[in-house]
Design a protein around this motif. Sequence first.
Motif, PDB file in Angstrom:
ATOM      1  N   ILE A 119       4.915 -12.111 -14.613  1.00 34.23           N
ATOM      2  CA  ILE A 119       5.666 -10.898 -14.274  1.00 34.23           C
ATOM      3  C   ILE A 119       4.999  -9.627 -14.781  1.00 34.23           C
ATOM      4  O   ILE A 119       4.800  -8.680 -14.008  1.00 34.23           O
ATOM      5  N   PRO A 120       4.642  -9.519 -16.088  1.00 31.78           N
ATOM      6  CA  PRO A 120       3.999  -8.270 -16.527  1.00 31.78           C
ATOM      7  C   PRO A 120       2.665  -8.006 -15.834  1.00 31.78           C
ATOM      8  O   PRO A 120       2.317  -6.853 -15.565  1.00 31.78           O
ATOM      9  N   PHE A 121       1.928  -9.069 -15.499  1.00 31.84           N
ATOM     10  CA  PHE A 121       0.672  -8.898 -14.778  1.00 31.84           C
ATOM     11  C   PHE A 121       0.931  -8.306 -13.390  1.00 31.84           C
ATOM     12  O   PHE A 121       0.264  -7.356 -12.967  1.00 31.84           O
ATOM     13  N   HIS A 122       1.917  -8.855 -12.698  1.00 27.63           N
ATOM     14  CA  HIS A 122       2.229  -8.397 -11.348  1.00 27.63           C
ATOM     15  C   HIS A 122       2.749  -6.963 -11.367  1.00 27.63           C
ATOM     16  O   HIS A 122       2.377  -6.149 -10.511  1.00 27.63           O
ATOM     17  N   LEU A 123       3.603  -6.633 -12.347  1.00 22.73           N
ATOM     18  CA  LEU A 123       4.129  -5.273 -12.453  1.00 22.73           C
ATOM     19  C   LEU A 123       3.023  -4.277 -12.792  1.00 22.73           C
ATOM     20  O   LEU A 123       2.967  -3.181 -12.230  1.00 22.73           O
ATOM     21  N   ALA A 124       2.139  -4.660 -13.718  1.00 27.26           N
ATOM     22  CA  ALA A 124       1.053  -3.764 -14.103  1.00 27.26           C
ATOM     23  C   ALA A 124       0.113  -3.518 -12.934  1.00 27.26           C
ATOM     24  O   ALA A 124      -0.407  -2.409 -12.758  1.00 27.26           O
ATOM     25  N   HIS A 125      -0.064  -4.555 -12.110  1.00 23.06           N
ATOM     26  CA  HIS A 125      -1.014  -4.463 -11.005  1.00 23.06           C
ATOM     27  C   HIS A 125      -0.478  -3.603  -9.864  1.00 23.06           C
ATOM     28  O   HIS A 125      -1.146  -2.671  -9.400  1.00 23.06           O
ATOM     29  N   TYR A 126       0.739  -3.907  -9.402  1.00 22.54           N
ATOM     30  CA  TYR A 126       1.247  -3.254  -8.193  1.00 22.54           C
ATOM     31  C   TYR A 126       2.275  -2.141  -8.451  1.00 22.54           C
ATOM     32  O   TYR A 126       2.321  -1.165  -7.702  1.00 22.54           O
ATOM     33  N   LEU A 128       2.944  -0.439 -11.700  1.00 20.49           N
ATOM     34  CA  LEU A 128       2.372   0.596 -12.557  1.00 20.49           C
ATOM     35  C   LEU A 128       0.975   1.000 -12.095  1.00 20.49           C
ATOM     36  O   LEU A 128       0.466   2.040 -12.498  1.00 20.49           O
ATOM     37  N   ARG A 129       0.346   0.154 -11.285  1.00 20.97           N
ATOM     38  CA  ARG A 129      -0.964   0.425 -10.691  1.00 20.97           C
ATOM     39  C   ARG A 129      -2.046   0.698 -11.732  1.00 20.97           C
ATOM     40  O   ARG A 129      -2.916   1.557 -11.555  1.00 20.97           O
ATOM     41  N   LEU A 130      -1.972  -0.028 -12.850  1.00 19.65           N
ATOM     42  CA  LEU A 130      -2.975   0.124 -13.900  1.00 19.65           C
ATOM     43  C   LEU A 130      -4.330  -0.352 -13.373  1.00 19.65           C
ATOM     44  O   LEU A 130      -4.454  -1.426 -12.808  1.00 19.65           O
ATOM     45  N   GLY A 131      -5.332   0.447 -13.572  1.00 23.94           N
ATOM     46  CA  GLY A 131      -6.658   0.114 -13.090  1.00 23.94           C
ATOM     47  C   GLY A 131      -6.905   0.581 -11.668  1.00 23.94           C
ATOM     48  O   GLY A 131      -8.041   0.507 -11.177  1.00 23.94           O
ATOM     49  N   HIS A 132      -5.840   1.071 -11.008  1.00 24.30           N
ATOM     50  CA  HIS A 132      -5.979   1.562  -9.628  1.00 24.30           C
ATOM     51  C   HIS A 132      -5.223   2.877  -9.493  1.00 24.30           C
ATOM     52  O   HIS A 132      -4.218   2.962  -8.775  1.00 24.30           O
ATOM     53  N   PRO A 133      -5.669   3.932 -10.167  1.00 28.57           N
ATOM     54  CA  PRO A 133      -4.940   5.217 -10.104  1.00 28.57           C
ATOM     55  C   PRO A 133      -4.835   5.780  -8.696  1.00 28.57           C
ATOM     56  O   PRO A 133      -3.873   6.478  -8.367  1.00 28.57           O
ATOM     57  N   GLY A 134      -5.789   5.447  -7.849  1.00 29.24           N
ATOM     58  CA  GLY A 134      -5.757   5.962  -6.482  1.00 29.24           C
ATOM     59  C   GLY A 134      -4.602   5.432  -5.665  1.00 29.24           C
ATOM     60  O   GLY A 134      -4.208   6.046  -4.660  1.00 29.24           O
ATOM     61  N   TRP A 135      -4.038   4.293  -6.079  1.00 25.75           N
ATOM     62  CA  TRP A 135      -2.925   3.708  -5.341  1.00 25.75           C
ATOM     63  C   TRP A 135      -1.668   4.575  -5.416  1.00 25.75           C
ATOM     64  O   TRP A 135      -0.747   4.406  -4.627  1.00 25.75           O
ATOM     65  N   GLY A 136      -1.621   5.471  -6.373  1.00 21.57           N
ATOM     66  CA  GLY A 136      -0.440   6.320  -6.522  1.00 21.57           C
ATOM     67  C   GLY A 136      -0.453   7.537  -5.605  1.00 21.57           C
ATOM     68  O   GLY A 136       0.547   8.246  -5.507  1.00 21.57           O
ATOM     69  N   GLU A 137      -1.564   7.775  -4.932  1.00 18.03           N
ATOM     70  CA  GLU A 137      -1.666   8.941  -4.059  1.00 18.03           C
ATOM     71  C   GLU A 137      -1.036   8.676  -2.696  1.00 18.03           C
ATOM     72  O   GLU A 137      -1.041   7.552  -2.202  1.00 18.03           O
ATOM     73  N   HIS A 138      -0.496   9.711  -2.104  1.00 22.09           N
ATOM     74  CA  HIS A 138       0.137   9.613  -0.779  1.00 22.09           C
ATOM     75  C   HIS A 138      -0.931   9.887   0.287  1.00 22.09           C
ATOM     76  O   HIS A 138      -1.254  11.046   0.579  1.00 22.09           O
ATOM     77  N   THR A 139      -1.445   8.835   0.843  1.00 18.59           N
ATOM     78  CA  THR A 139      -2.574   8.968   1.772  1.00 18.59           C
ATOM     79  C   THR A 139      -2.282   8.444   3.177  1.00 18.59           C
ATOM     80  O   THR A 139      -3.155   8.478   4.041  1.00 18.59           O
ATOM     81  N   PHE A 140      -1.054   7.961   3.402  1.00 19.48           N
ATOM     82  CA  PHE A 140      -0.721   7.400   4.720  1.00 19.48           C
ATOM     83  C   PHE A 140       0.338   8.276   5.380  1.00 19.48           C
ATOM     84  O   PHE A 140       1.350   8.619   4.768  1.00 19.48           O
ATOM     85  N   LYS A 141       0.094   8.648   6.634  1.00 21.80           N
ATOM     86  CA  LYS A 141       1.038   9.510   7.360  1.00 21.80           C
ATOM     87  C   LYS A 141       1.911   8.667   8.290  1.00 21.80           C
ATOM     88  O   LYS A 141       1.419   7.930   9.142  1.00 21.80           O
ATOM     89  N   LEU A 142       3.225   8.763   8.101  1.00 21.23           N
ATOM     90  CA  LEU A 142       4.172   8.079   8.975  1.00 21.23           C
ATOM     91  C   LEU A 142       4.297   8.827  10.302  1.00 21.23           C
ATOM     92  O   LEU A 142       3.758   9.921  10.462  1.00 21.23           O
ATOM     93  N   ALA A 143       5.012   8.247  11.229  1.00 20.31           N
ATOM     94  CA  ALA A 143       5.148   8.841  12.566  1.00 20.31           C
ATOM     95  C   ALA A 143       5.787  10.225  12.524  1.00 20.31           C
ATOM     96  O   ALA A 143       5.493  11.089  13.358  1.00 20.31           O
ATOM     97  N   ASP A 144       6.669  10.453  11.524  1.00 22.62           N
ATOM     98  CA  ASP A 144       7.328  11.763  11.424  1.00 22.62           C
ATOM     99  C   ASP A 144       6.513  12.774  10.621  1.00 22.62           C
ATOM    100  O   ASP A 144       6.980  13.880  10.346  1.00 22.62           O
ATOM    101  N   GLY A 145       5.302  12.369  10.225  1.00 17.87           N
ATOM    102  CA  GLY A 145       4.430  13.275   9.484  1.00 17.87           C
ATOM    103  C   GLY A 145       4.535  13.175   7.976  1.00 17.87           C
ATOM    104  O   GLY A 145       3.775  13.825   7.252  1.00 17.87           O
ATOM    105  N   THR A 146       5.477  12.383   7.488  1.00 17.69           N
ATOM    106  CA  THR A 146       5.643  12.220   6.047  1.00 17.69           C
ATOM    107  C   THR A 146       4.450  11.479   5.452  1.00 17.69           C
ATOM    108  O   THR A 146       4.045  10.436   5.960  1.00 17.69           O
TER     109      THR A 146
END
Length: 230
Positions: A119-126, A128-146
């Motif tokens: 559990i802590p490994f899975h939470l830290a990975h996906y 909390l995104r530890l080791g992957h700071p870029g995963w926290g950025e909003h880079t995908f645009k939905l159909a409504d532009g969000t």
Amino acid sequence: MNLLGSLFQSSIGKKFLMAFTGLVLFGFVTGHLVGNLQIFLPPAKINAYAHMLESLGAALWLIRAFLLLCLVIHVWLAIQLTLENRAARPQAYGVEHVNRATLASRIMARTGLVVLAFIPFHLAHYTLRLGHPGWGEHTFKLADGTMVRDVYSMMLQGFGNQLVSGFYILAVGILAYHLSHGIVSSIQTIGLKNEKWTGQLQRFATAYCWLYFLLNAAIPLAVLGGFVHA
């Protein structure tokens, strides 16, 4: 408060609380699987789903806190009941009783500990995104532009690692085995199991756990096999 205190102090109360928290966690892992299976749909689906959850704000953290509390209570009571059972067990424990017990029921504590370690490994990975700071950025645009986080790409990158995928498959396999006894035991503890449908309940638990494992395992295997890609 007296009622709550008696639940934590009596053996019956502890078993009831353990069953209740177990069923809550069972509901969560089922819902979690349904959400993850959206990886097989167009990226916008799972990204919109993840954004909807994040949009809950404080409510999402309250849900997480409740689930964490259930997990802590479940593990704590499991340890307590295991120690109490060992202390109360006669020196010459009946061989017949052990033979009748399923393997899953006899190693519940050990399978639970493996899942707890994951559990802590899975939470830290996906989460909390530890080791992957870029995963926290909003880079995908939905159909409504969000603009939202690209959870689809997160899962592709995460499960693209063979060690991560291997650990995930092992953990969900052990969790499924843990649930194969836990589902029946929890329903029996809260008084919903009877002789008329004991067999059906056991078959349901077995079928559910196999399906749960296979569907979960299909996600990293599909990523590693290139069946799901950007």
